[in-house]
Scaffold this active site. Sequence first.
Site, PDB file in Angstrom:
ATOM      1  N   GLU A  35      36.332  40.229  47.130  1.00 43.10           N
ATOM      2  CA  GLU A  35      37.626  40.782  46.709  1.00 43.10           C
ATOM      3  C   GLU A  35      37.652  41.135  45.227  1.00 43.10           C
ATOM      4  O   GLU A  35      38.345  40.495  44.446  1.00 43.10           O
ATOM      5  CB  GLU A  35      38.731  39.748  46.966  1.00 43.10           C
ATOM      6  CG  GLU A  35      38.881  39.356  48.404  1.00 43.10           C
ATOM      7  CD  GLU A  35      39.678  38.081  48.589  1.00 43.10           C
ATOM      8  OE1 GLU A  35      40.013  37.776  49.744  1.00 43.10           O
ATOM      9  OE2 GLU A  35      39.953  37.389  47.593  1.00 43.10           O
ATOM     10  N   ARG A  65      47.814  39.934  27.922  1.00 41.63           N
ATOM     11  CA  ARG A  65      46.576  39.161  28.069  1.00 41.63           C
ATOM     12  C   ARG A  65      46.060  38.601  26.743  1.00 41.63           C
ATOM     13  O   ARG A  65      45.481  37.526  26.701  1.00 41.63           O
ATOM     14  CB  ARG A  65      45.492  39.979  28.778  1.00 41.63           C
ATOM     15  CG  ARG A  65      45.908  40.377  30.207  1.00 41.63           C
ATOM     16  CD  ARG A  65      44.755  40.935  31.039  1.00 41.63           C
ATOM     17  NE  ARG A  65      43.779  39.908  31.355  1.00 41.63           N
ATOM     18  CZ  ARG A  65      42.667  39.703  30.711  1.00 41.63           C
ATOM     19  NH1 ARG A  65      42.337  40.494  29.708  1.00 41.63           N
ATOM     20  NH2 ARG A  65      41.862  38.733  31.039  1.00 41.63           N
ATOM     21  N   CYS A  75      59.522  40.822  19.015  1.00 44.08           N
ATOM     22  CA  CYS A  75      59.955  39.828  18.030  1.00 44.08           C
ATOM     23  C   CYS A  75      59.209  38.524  18.235  1.00 44.08           C
ATOM     24  O   CYS A  75      59.790  37.522  18.651  1.00 44.08           O
ATOM     25  CB  CYS A  75      61.445  39.623  18.148  1.00 44.08           C
ATOM     26  SG  CYS A  75      62.311  41.104  17.637  1.00 44.08           S
ATOM     27  N   GLY A  90      38.867  42.800  41.936  1.00 46.48           N
ATOM     28  CA  GLY A  90      40.074  43.456  41.444  1.00 46.48           C
ATOM     29  C   GLY A  90      39.776  44.058  40.077  1.00 46.48           C
ATOM     30  O   GLY A  90      39.653  45.287  39.917  1.00 46.48           O
ATOM     31  N   ARG A  91      39.585  43.163  39.094  1.00 41.78           N
ATOM     32  CA  ARG A  91      39.363  43.591  37.714  1.00 41.78           C
ATOM     33  C   ARG A  91      38.224  44.606  37.574  1.00 41.78           C
ATOM     34  O   ARG A  91      38.338  45.589  36.840  1.00 41.78           O
ATOM     35  CB  ARG A  91      39.016  42.356  36.862  1.00 41.78           C
ATOM     36  CG  ARG A  91      38.867  42.625  35.376  1.00 41.78           C
ATOM     37  CD  ARG A  91      38.280  41.394  34.665  1.00 41.78           C
ATOM     38  NE  ARG A  91      38.863  40.162  35.116  1.00 41.78           N
ATOM     39  CZ  ARG A  91      39.921  39.565  34.566  1.00 41.78           C
ATOM     40  NH1 ARG A  91      40.492  40.103  33.512  1.00 41.78           N
ATOM     41  NH2 ARG A  91      40.383  38.436  35.070  1.00 41.78           N
ATOM     42  N   GLY A 108      36.482  38.079  41.117  1.00 39.95           N
ATOM     43  CA  GLY A 108      36.128  37.444  39.848  1.00 39.95           C
ATOM     44  C   GLY A 108      35.045  38.152  39.060  1.00 39.95           C
ATOM     45  O   GLY A 108      34.633  37.662  37.997  1.00 39.95           O
ATOM     46  N   TYR A 146      45.462  43.742  35.327  1.00 38.23           N
ATOM     47  CA  TYR A 146      46.413  42.710  34.918  1.00 38.23           C
ATOM     48  C   TYR A 146      47.223  43.073  33.675  1.00 38.23           C
ATOM     49  O   TYR A 146      47.839  42.205  33.081  1.00 38.23           O
ATOM     50  CB  TYR A 146      45.704  41.354  34.738  1.00 38.23           C
ATOM     51  CG  TYR A 146      44.951  40.922  35.985  1.00 38.23           C
ATOM     52  CD1 TYR A 146      45.635  40.471  37.105  1.00 38.23           C
ATOM     53  CD2 TYR A 146      43.559  41.015  36.060  1.00 38.23           C
ATOM     54  CE1 TYR A 146      44.962  40.103  38.254  1.00 38.23           C
ATOM     55  CE2 TYR A 146      42.878  40.655  37.212  1.00 38.23           C
ATOM     56  CZ  TYR A 146      43.581  40.199  38.308  1.00 38.23           C
ATOM     57  OH  TYR A 146      42.911  39.847  39.452  1.00 38.23           O
TER      58      TYR A 146
HETATM   59  N1  LLP Z   1      40.804  37.043  45.223  1.00 33.75           N
HETATM   60  C1  LLP Z   1      41.646  36.015  44.948  1.00 33.75           C
HETATM   61  C2  LLP Z   1      41.961  35.047  45.971  1.00 33.75           C
HETATM   62  C3  LLP Z   1      42.200  35.913  43.662  1.00 33.75           C
HETATM   63  O1  LLP Z   1      43.021  34.903  43.400  1.00 33.75           O
HETATM   64  C4  LLP Z   1      41.883  36.880  42.688  1.00 33.75           C
HETATM   65  C5  LLP Z   1      42.460  36.792  41.346  1.00 33.75           C
HETATM   66  C6  LLP Z   1      41.014  37.925  43.030  1.00 33.75           C
HETATM   67  C7  LLP Z   1      40.480  37.974  44.312  1.00 33.75           C
HETATM   68  C8  LLP Z   1      40.629  39.014  42.066  1.00 33.75           C
HETATM   69  O2  LLP Z   1      39.967  38.547  40.940  1.00 33.75           O
HETATM   70  P1  LLP Z   1      39.301  39.585  39.916  1.00 33.75           P
HETATM   71  O3  LLP Z   1      38.162  40.259  40.635  1.00 33.75           O
HETATM   72  O4  LLP Z   1      40.342  40.568  39.538  1.00 33.75           O
HETATM   73  O5  LLP Z   1      38.884  38.738  38.780  1.00 33.75           O
HETATM   74  N2  LLP Z   1      45.820  37.385  35.342  1.00 33.75           N
HETATM   75  C9  LLP Z   1      44.465  36.959  35.058  1.00 33.75           C
HETATM   76  C10 LLP Z   1      43.586  36.979  36.266  1.00 33.75           C
HETATM   77  C11 LLP Z   1      44.149  36.139  37.408  1.00 33.75           C
HETATM   78  C12 LLP Z   1      43.336  36.341  38.637  1.00 33.75           C
HETATM   79  C13 LLP Z   1      44.003  35.748  39.805  1.00 33.75           C
HETATM   80  N3  LLP Z   1      43.290  35.898  41.022  1.00 33.75           N
HETATM   81  C14 LLP Z   1      43.899  37.889  33.974  1.00 33.75           C
HETATM   82  O6  LLP Z   1      44.617  38.736  33.483  1.00 33.75           O
HETATM   83  O7  LLP Z   1      42.759  37.718  33.580  1.00 33.75           O
END
Ligand code: LLP
Length: 447
Positions: free
Chosen positions: A297, A341, A372, A299-300, A255, A402
């Site tokens: 964890e 997004r 479209c 990701g982004r 997150g 994403y």
């Molecule tokens: N761990 C778990 C259990 C998660 O569900 C997620 C993201 C992450 C880690 C990684 O989160 P990050 O560090 O990437 O924020 N599609 C949406 C984001 C959905 C995130 C879902 N879970 C977007 O484009 O903003």
Amino acid sequence: MREPSDPNDLVTHLWSSTARKSDGVLEVGGVALSDLVAEHGSPAYVLDEADFRARARAFRDAFVDYDVFYAGKAFLSIAAARWIAEEGLGLDVCSGGELSVAERAGFPMARVELHGNNKTVGELERAVRLGVGRVVVDSFDEIERLAAVVAREGRPARVMVRVTAGVEAHTHEYIATAHEDQKFGFSITSGDALEAVRRVLDAPGLELLGPHSHIGSQIFDSAGFEVAAKRVLALHARVATELGATMPQMDLGGGFGIAYTTQDDPAEPARLAAEMSAIVAHECRALGIAEPHLSIEPGRAIAGPAMCTIYEVGTVKAVRLDGGAVRTYVSVDGGMSDNIRTALYDADYSCTLASRVSDAPPVLARVVGKHCEAGDIVVKDEFLPGDVAPGDLLAVPGTGAYCRSMASNYNHALRPPVIAVRDGVARVVVRRETEDDLLATDVGGLE
Ligand code: LLP
């Protein structure tokens, strides 16, 4: 929005670390994006390998005593999985498809974890057979299912229990409630989390590691993590007193936010690490329990800033708004199929003219796609040079997370390639789709 003094300038902190302009041409990883487009076409996702690796390393180094799992749902390919493995992180996958990327990349399975609120029996069997490091269970049904799988396979599984801590965090704000109206995890307050822990402890072949909490995405500070960590550690204490068991680990999820525009100001990994560790240490002292081994964890925050998308402008239209102002609609050769997004979350992005310098005064532009649908917007508002014209290249930073992973074939669009750049060399890591790819599943079904 403030008008920039020079719309040719890059706002460097929104871009990957090797991005720079030379005579108005954007270069990433030492590759001029005009050359990249000449060779590979547009649109294309451009992945800055050095930047991606550096962000992964920065999390690993800042969160020293933690296990850091890269959340592959943000962006996953065989090359990205290899880089993550080489940088010493673990990999969080949440589907059989993501697990197969890990397998093809030769990712060490002991460092893979499997997520998901509705994993199939097939996915659980495959994970157990491959020997993934841990499975994060999300329902009573799944605990039963996994226990049956490990019994059948004759191999144990290490398990974390996904809990809801009653915290929902979005950027600067977090909401802490007792109400947990969502599909993920077991509620701590209702007692379900304790019951799930008990069932895992009772299941032969399931080794309990600890609870897992993920509170949201695009979070800028540690306030939400603080509330969640306190509630989850209280569960550790209850498990010790009521079930006589120790949970050796705790995962605080992902997150961590990034800067999409100049309005965003995310904290550095080192600051977050220091704050989160201090919170956990303080709370464990107060509860009189041992500190669990921690994991996160992101990701982004690893993939997001490492990628930009390059588009070619097709049309430019001046649209007169009520009140007489003019908005310049700049249509590019991609759109909501490669970046959903903006349409889905009302997300903000920025962009820059990437193929030349312009001394035309800036105009307020909206960058839209070719689909479209009126909501097919890539960048809601940006100041671009007023002479922006068909044939110009535009680049959008911060598209690593994403965008490719949520890309679609809407309107039978072909999903763009991912091209990794490093030290002046461009390598295709995911090729552009072809019409044959697109039609491969359309088997006709006619007599
Ligand atoms: N761990 C778990 C259990 C998660 O569900 C997620 C993201 C992450 C880690 C990684 O989160 P990050 O560090 O990437 O924020 N599609 C949406 C984001 C959905 C995130 C879902 N879970 C977007 O484009 O903003």
